[in-house]
Structure formats: structure tokens, C-alpha cells
Write a protein that holds these residues in place. Structure first.
Motif, PDB file in Angstrom:
ATOM      1  N   LYS A   4       0.851  -1.180   0.000  1.00  0.00           N
ATOM      2  CA  LYS A   4       0.000   0.000   0.000  1.00  0.00           C
ATOM      3  C   LYS A   4       0.887   1.231   0.000  1.00  0.00           C
ATOM      4  CE  LYS A   4      -3.711  -2.148   2.743  1.00  0.00           C
ATOM      5  NZ  LYS A   4      -4.479  -2.066   4.016  1.00  0.00           N
ATOM      6  N   ILE A   5       0.372   2.328  -0.549  1.00  0.00           N
ATOM      7  CA  ILE A   5       1.106   3.586  -0.530  1.00  0.00           C
ATOM      8  C   ILE A   5       0.126   4.728  -0.314  1.00  0.00           C
ATOM      9  CG2 ILE A   5       1.049   3.709  -3.072  1.00  0.00           C
ATOM     10  CD1 ILE A   5       3.671   5.338  -2.877  1.00  0.00           C
ATOM     11  N   ILE A   6       0.445   5.624   0.601  1.00  0.00           N
ATOM     12  CA  ILE A   6      -0.351   6.822   0.821  1.00  0.00           C
ATOM     13  C   ILE A   6       0.600   8.006   0.922  1.00  0.00           C
ATOM     14  CG2 ILE A   6      -2.245   5.653   1.996  1.00  0.00           C
ATOM     15  CD1 ILE A   6      -1.104   6.661   4.645  1.00  0.00           C
ATOM     16  N   VAL A   7       0.060   9.209   0.738  1.00  0.00           N
ATOM     17  CA  VAL A   7       0.873  10.418   0.859  1.00  0.00           C
ATOM     18  C   VAL A   7       0.232  11.333   1.884  1.00  0.00           C
ATOM     19  CG1 VAL A   7      -0.327  11.551  -1.057  1.00  0.00           C
ATOM     20  CG2 VAL A   7       1.951  12.331  -0.400  1.00  0.00           C
ATOM     21  N   GLN A   8       1.071  11.943   2.706  1.00  0.00           N
ATOM     22  CA  GLN A   8       0.627  12.942   3.671  1.00  0.00           C
ATOM     23  C   GLN A   8       1.421  14.213   3.409  1.00  0.00           C
ATOM     24  OE1 GLN A   8       1.289  11.154   7.503  1.00  0.00           O
ATOM     25  NE2 GLN A   8      -0.503   9.813   7.364  1.00  0.00           N
ATOM     26  N   SER A   9       0.724  15.328   3.244  1.00  0.00           N
ATOM     27  CA  SER A   9       1.422  16.553   2.871  1.00  0.00           C
ATOM     28  C   SER A   9       0.621  17.778   3.257  1.00  0.00           C
ATOM     29  CB  SER A   9       1.684  16.547   1.359  1.00  0.00           C
ATOM     30  OG  SER A   9       2.413  17.700   0.964  1.00  0.00           O
ATOM     31  N   GLN A  10       1.344  18.887   3.456  1.00  0.00           N
ATOM     32  CA  GLN A  10       0.731  20.189   3.675  1.00  0.00           C
ATOM     33  C   GLN A  10       1.550  21.222   2.920  1.00  0.00           C
ATOM     34  OE1 GLN A  10       0.458  21.025   7.860  1.00  0.00           O
ATOM     35  NE2 GLN A  10      -1.513  20.019   8.076  1.00  0.00           N
ATOM     36  N   ARG A  11       0.863  22.211   2.398  1.00  0.00           N
ATOM     37  CA  ARG A  11       1.550  23.281   1.690  1.00  0.00           C
ATOM     38  C   ARG A  11       2.597  23.927   2.598  1.00  0.00           C
ATOM     39  NH1 ARG A  11       2.435  24.073  -3.545  1.00  0.00           N
ATOM     40  NH2 ARG A  11       0.553  23.978  -4.812  1.00  0.00           N
ATOM     41  N   GLY A  12       3.842  23.983   2.113  1.00  0.00           N
ATOM     42  CA  GLY A  12       4.910  24.631   2.854  1.00  0.00           C
ATOM     43  C   GLY A  12       5.525  23.783   3.943  1.00  0.00           C
ATOM     44  N   ARG A  13       5.029  22.545   4.118  1.00  0.00           N
ATOM     45  CA  ARG A  13       5.548  21.697   5.202  1.00  0.00           C
ATOM     46  C   ARG A  13       6.068  20.358   4.720  1.00  0.00           C
ATOM     47  NH1 ARG A  13       1.744  22.556  10.576  1.00  0.00           N
ATOM     48  NH2 ARG A  13       1.892  24.839  10.634  1.00  0.00           N
ATOM     49  N   GLY A  14       6.282  20.234   3.432  1.00  0.00           N
ATOM     50  CA  GLY A  14       6.854  19.004   2.912  1.00  0.00           C
ATOM     51  C   GLY A  14       5.842  17.893   2.721  1.00  0.00           C
ATOM     52  N   SER A  15       6.353  16.749   2.281  1.00  0.00           N
ATOM     53  CA  SER A  15       5.503  15.589   1.998  1.00  0.00           C
ATOM     54  C   SER A  15       6.135  14.329   2.565  1.00  0.00           C
ATOM     55  CB  SER A  15       5.313  15.420   0.487  1.00  0.00           C
ATOM     56  OG  SER A  15       4.750  16.582  -0.088  1.00  0.00           O
ATOM     57  N   THR A  16       5.277  13.365   2.886  1.00  0.00           N
ATOM     58  CA  THR A  16       5.738  12.058   3.359  1.00  0.00           C
ATOM     59  C   THR A  16       4.993  10.970   2.600  1.00  0.00           C
ATOM     60  OG1 THR A  16       6.210  12.884   5.587  1.00  0.00           O
ATOM     61  CG2 THR A  16       5.943  10.503   5.330  1.00  0.00           C
ATOM     62  N   PHE A  17       5.758  10.098   1.955  1.00  0.00           N
ATOM     63  CA  PHE A  17       5.178   8.928   1.295  1.00  0.00           C
ATOM     64  C   PHE A  17       5.359   7.735   2.230  1.00  0.00           C
ATOM     65  CE2 PHE A  17       5.771  11.757  -2.236  1.00  0.00           C
ATOM     66  CZ  PHE A  17       4.699  11.480  -3.079  1.00  0.00           C
ATOM     67  N   ILE A  18       4.249   7.055   2.519  1.00  0.00           N
ATOM     68  CA  ILE A  18       4.269   5.908   3.436  1.00  0.00           C
ATOM     69  C   ILE A  18       3.944   4.655   2.636  1.00  0.00           C
ATOM     70  CG2 ILE A  18       3.331   4.919   5.551  1.00  0.00           C
ATOM     71  CD1 ILE A  18       2.477   7.783   6.342  1.00  0.00           C
ATOM     72  N   LEU A  19       4.926   3.747   2.542  1.00  0.00           N
ATOM     73  CA  LEU A  19       4.764   2.506   1.793  1.00  0.00           C
ATOM     74  C   LEU A  19       4.805   1.341   2.770  1.00  0.00           C
ATOM     75  CD1 LEU A  19       6.770   4.612   0.149  1.00  0.00           C
ATOM     76  CD2 LEU A  19       6.750   2.792  -1.545  1.00  0.00           C
ATOM     77  N   SER A  20       3.923   0.378   2.595  1.00  0.00           N
ATOM     78  CA  SER A  20       3.948  -0.809   3.464  1.00  0.00           C
ATOM     79  C   SER A  20       3.866  -2.059   2.592  1.00  0.00           C
ATOM     80  CB  SER A  20       2.791  -0.783   4.462  1.00  0.00           C
ATOM     81  OG  SER A  20       1.549  -0.806   3.802  1.00  0.00           O
TER      82      SER A  20
END
Length: 579
Positions: A417-433
């Protein structure tokens, strides 16, 4: 003769009062006759016995009343809930043990203390309105609020009733208080579980929608790939023949190479479309992978590119691997997983035009290995996050929009599975399991070195039947293989091929799959029933074609996807005929 009972102070007092009330006109005993005296004495004895019996009944009633009172006091004092009696101003007048325990103080210390002192400040208005409502309605009123035991809050339920006096003025409040902290905590926990479930349902719904989208596009991609690859194969075959026939004419060859590069770019787009749309898991080709080693290998592989780019721009990128821990292996294709990480890494660096930090971390969670890749870049808005895995979606001016789609397809194909968590101006995190496996890392080798074809030899007069409904491509192949020493017969339909197979013998049949009326699978089926079977080679515009005929054990000797290198076709033919 009965013994006169001992006279106590109470009896003496009662006798004194009786004598005082004795009427003065009472007949003196001396004036009575003997018969009257005996009669009076008898009556007095009877009366005395009746009084003693009444006194005994009174003592029994008093004992029962005392026992009942004690039972009530026990029920009141030792009840599991708090009983409070307040005066009209809200001060405590009576309280049982449970109530005192709730407030963390001795009973006698709570008398004449305002109950509001033990209500949490935030709920003081709620308590005031609760009392006011009880006074106005005269009914039992219920509310829930926070109370204090020392400085520790707890949740309580209050059941209150206002008691009026004879003039209908409120002079008492009877309140039952129950500690409901356990229930409230359970409700809070249940709410958290419901929110978690709702989030999981939302994520799962997104996954299903994405899968349906990929499935639909996968069907569309299959049709597009077949037609597009056939066209590209014709163009590429013609170019390869022209290049072979015009050796030494460098200016023409340069132009042909440029055209051929565009053809290959077109073929690469079709391959990429198929990569993200492909739903099946090639688990039989997967090996155990140490994700920690793959992360380090991918970073080392890409370092020269992004480091040189950063130095050229005068910025700095930092790679943080502190969170990369030893975890169980996962099963997969190492090259494909490296491609996943490279895509995410490239996107991260593009999102950090002024430099920044790229962090990796790994952990195990519920039987899965989790990889998180975070950047300190510009981040994404919500709309971009919902579309990032969609094919052809891009926020860049020059991009196919297939990179993250391929990432999504590859992760799903690996059972992950893959999801993305992000906010404008605060970067992004891709979470893969990925599912964890208890195996040691495997080693894979590529089947051949890219760009180098195995040496072939001239055909020794072997007969080849080419079957392809694309006449132009069939003629290119016929011309090429004839030049390589083979005896070639070309037919552009399946029916004609079956007629030729009945009349003549061939050493090899080079056949397309997707043809009208009679397909390549039909021709393979006929060959399977022949006594003397020719070798079978498949050339097809379909991607991911299995070399096994559905429902049969018939296998082709090789499968080549369009567009192809003529040298690869020649090598495959030489190898199969040599075998």
C-alpha cells in the motif's frame, strides 16, 4: 404471689404524674365494701396484665423500628453511589460514605461546604443551570459534568430533585451522584475507534476507486498498446532495414537514428502505461529483499545525479538515514522497488528547489514492513494529493504524468500500500507498506546485458512461416530474414496460415496474436495437435503476454513484444532452431 417488678425512674415519674391527675372526688377505698374491694383488685390485676402486654408490644415495635432505621442507614451510608442533601443555598447538609469518597474528604469536613466547590470550573455554569431547572420543574433532572476529587477531575452524573416546604419554597435538594468516568472513557475510546474505522474505510474506498480506475485504464491500455505497438513496429522495422541498407551514409543514418529514438520513446510510454495499470502480482519471480540495503543502494545509485545538480545550483541536499532500522525482508523485484524509490526521490528533490532534507525510516507494524520517505519541500494541496497517483496527472510543464502512477501500480503488484501525507509549505511524506517475510535476501541476475545481442548465425535454409495481419510489418520481417539465409513465407491472415500448415512443413512459425477471425492462439492450438510440430515464436503488440495457451500445455518457444530489434528476433529464431 407474683414478685413486684423493680420500679425504675421512668415508672416512678409516670406514677407521680398519675397521682397528680387523680380526681379529688374519687371514692376512698375505705368506704368500699369487701366485695367491691375484691372486685376492684381483680379489675386492677387484669388491667395491669393488659398494660404489661401493651408495653411488650411497644418494645417489640421499637426494636423493629430501630432495626429498620439501622438497615436504612446502612443502605444510605454504604450505597455505591453518592447521596447528598443540600440546603436551599447549595450547601451540603448530609452525605454518605460513597459521596465523601468521591470528593476525597471525611464526611464531617464536608458538612456546610458548598457542593459547587467540587465542580470543575469549566462546568460551574452547567451545575447552576441544573439546580435552577430542578427548582423550576419540580421533577427529577439529570446532567453530566466534571467534578473534582482533590485536584483530579472525574466524570459524574447528577440526578437531582428539589424539595419544597409547606409554603412551597425550596429548602432542600436531594442529589444522587454516580461516577461515570469508566463509561465516558469507554465512549471516548469507542469514538476514537469509530474515527479510525471511518478513516480506514475512507482510505480503503480510495484504494478501491483507484484500483477500479487502474482496471479500466488497464483494459484501455491493452487495446491501445496492441494497435500502437503494431504501428511503431512497422516504422521501426522500416528504419532498421534502411539503416542496414545505407551503411556509410552518416547524414542519413543520423536522421534515421533520431526518428528511431522517437519511436522508442513512444514504445516506452506504452510500457509505462502498462506498468501502472498491471494488476497481477508476479510473485513467482519475486525474491526476498532487505529493504535497508535497497534504500542505501538506491541513494548511492542516484547520488551522482542529484549531488551534481545541487552543486551546480549552489544548494545542498541532506540525506537522513537515522530512522532506517533493521526490519524483516519483503518479497519483490529489486529493480522495480528501486524504480519506485527513484521516482519518489526525484519528486522530493524537485519539491526542494532551494535545498532541504530527505529522510528515510523503516519499521515493522502488524506484520508489515513500513517505509517512510519525507522531504522538507513545498508540499502539496489536498487536490494534488487526491490525484497524485492518477495516470497522466502532473503539475510539471514537461512530464508524462506516469511516474507516480507507475509507483502506485508497482507497490500494489507487490501486495503493498502507498499513501501520501502533505501540507503546503511543510513538505511531503510517502508511506509505503509491504507484507513482511521471514526469508534471507535473494540475488537476482538480469537475463541479458542491455544493448548487447547474442551473436547469431546465418539461417541454413530453414523454412519460416510469418503470420501477421499487418502486411507492411510482415514484409519487413520477410525481407530481413530472407537476407539472413532463411526461406520465408508470409501470409497476412490466420486462415491462410492454417491452409499452409496443412500443405507444407515449416521449421518455425512466427505469429502475431491479435488477428481477426483466427488468432495466434488458434494457430498455436492447431500446431499443438500436429505430429511434426514446428517451433513457435510469438510477436505481439499485447504487453505481458503469457507464452502458455489458456487451458492447454502448449508453449511458444519465445515471445517478442512490438516494436522490437530485428537482431533480437534473429537471435531468438537462431536459438530456438539450434535447440
Amino acid at each position: 404471689m407474683r414478685k413486684k417488678p423493680t420500679e425504675n425512674k421512668t415508672d416512678a415519674e409516670l406514677r407521680r404524674k398519675a397521682l397528680e391527675k387523680l380526681k379529688p372526688d374519687t371514692i376512698p377505698v375505705g368506704n368500699l365494701s369487701e366485695a367491691e374491694v375484691r372486685k376492684l383488685a381483680h379489675e386492677l390485676q387484669i388491667y395491669q396484665i393488659e398494660l404489661e402486654m401493651q408495653a411488650e408490644e411497644l418494645r417489640k415495635s421499637q426494636t423493629l423500628l430501630e432495626e429498620s432505621r439501622q438497615k436504612y442507614l446502612n443502605l444510605y451510608d454504604f450505597a455505591p453511589v453518592g447521596y447528598f442533601t443540600l440546603n436551599e443555598k447549595g450547601f451540603i447538609q448530609e452525605i454518605n460514605f460513597a459521596g465523601a469518597s468521591m470528593l476525597g474528604a471525611e464526611r464531617h469536613l464536608l458538612i456546610n461546604k458548598p457542593l459547587s466547590k467540587y465542580i470543575a470550573r469549566e462546568d460551574a455554569d452547567l451545575f447552576y443551570l441544573h439546580r435552577k431547572r430542578a427548582s423550576e420543574t419540580g421533577n427529577k433532572e439529570i446532567c453530566e459534568l466534571r467534578m473534582l476529587k482533590g485536584d483530579q477531575p472525574f466524570y459524574a452524573q447528577l440526578e437531582s430533585r428539589a424539595i419544597p416546604d409547606s409554603k412551597n419554597n425550596i429548602n432542600q435538594y436531594l442529589i444522587v451522584i454516580t461516577d461515570i468516568s469508566a463509561r465516558v472513557q469507554a465512549q471516548i475510546k469507542l469514538k476514537e475507534i469509530n474515527e479510525t474505522l471511518e478513516q480506514q474505510i475512507t482510505e480503503r474506498t480510495k484504494e478501491l476507486l483507484q484500483s477500479k480506475k487502474l482496471e479500466s485504464i488497464g483494459i484501455m491500455t491493452t487495446g491501445i498498446a496492441h494497435g500502437f505497438n503494431n504501428i511503431l513496429a512497422i516504422i521501426d522495422g522500416k528504419i532498421q532495414m534502411l539503416m542496414r541498407e545505407n551503411k556509410g551514409r552518416e547524414k542519413l543514418l543520423d536522421e534515421l537514428r533520431f526518428i528511431r529514438k522517437s519511436v522508442k520513446n513512444g514504445a516506452e510510454i506504452v510500457i509505462n502505461m502498462n506498468k501502472f495499470a498491471r494488476a497481477r502480482e508476479d510473485s513467482d519471480r519475486f525474491v526476498a529483499i532487505d529493504l535497508r540495503q535497497e534504500i542505501k543502494s538506491t541513494i548511492n545509485h542516484t547520488r551522482p545525479i542529484w549531488k551534481e545538480c545541487a552543486e551546480r545550483k549552489g544548494i545542498a541536499y541532506t540525506i537522513n538515514l537515522d530512522g532506517v532500522k533493521h526490519v524483516s525482508c519483503i518479497k519483490g523485484n529489486p529493480l522495480e522497488l528501486q524504480e519506485v524509490m527513484i521516482n519518489i526521490i526525484n519528486n522530493a528533490f524537485e519539491a526542494m528547489p532551494g535545498g532541504g532534507t530527505l529522510s528515510f525510516s523503516t519499521r515493522e507494524e502488524n506484520g508489515s514492513v513500513v517505509l517512510e520517505i519525507s522531504d522538507t519541500g513545498t508540499g502539496m494541496d489536498e487536490e494534488t494529493q487526491t490525484k497524485i497517483f492518477d495516470p497522466f496527472f502532473t503539475t510539471k510543464e514537461r512530464d508524462t504524468g506516469l511516474g507516480m502512477s507507475i509507483v502506485y501500480g508497482t507497490v500494489k503488484r507487490h501486495g503493498g500500500k502507498i499513501i501520501v501525507q502533505s501540507q503546503r509549505g511543510r513538505g511531503s511524506t510517502f508511506i509505503l507498506s509491504f507484507p513482511a517475510v521471514k526469508e534471507s535476501p535473494g540475488i537476482t541476475k538480469s537475463d541479458h546485458e542491455p544493448g548487447k545481442a547474442l551473436p547469431g548465425k546465418k539461417g541454413g535454409g530453414n523454412r519460416i512461416l510469418i503470420v501477421d495481419n499487418e502486411a507492411t510489418l510482415g514484409k519487413v520481417l520477410s525481407r530481413f530474414l530472407t537476407g539472413e539465409g532463411y526461406k520465408v513465407v508470409f501470409v497476412d491472415n490466420g486462415a491462410g496460415a492454417l491452409d499452409l500448415l496443412k500443405k507444407d512443413e515449416f521449421d518455425l512459425v512466427l505469429c502475431d496474436l491479435g488477428m481477426p477471425s483466427i488468432s495466434g492462439w488458434d494457430i498455436m492450438n492447431v500446431i499443438a495437435g500436429m505430429t511434426k510440430k514446428p517451433k513457435i515464436g510469438i510477436i505481439t503488440g499485447f504487453l505481458n503476454t503469457s507464452d502458455t495457451f489458456p487451458g492447454k500445455d502448449t508453449k511458444s518457444d519465445f515471445v517478442i513484444n512490438k516494436p522490437f530489434e530485428l537482431d533480437d528476433v534473429l537471435r531468438s529464431i537462431n536459438d530456438s532452431l539450434r535447440d
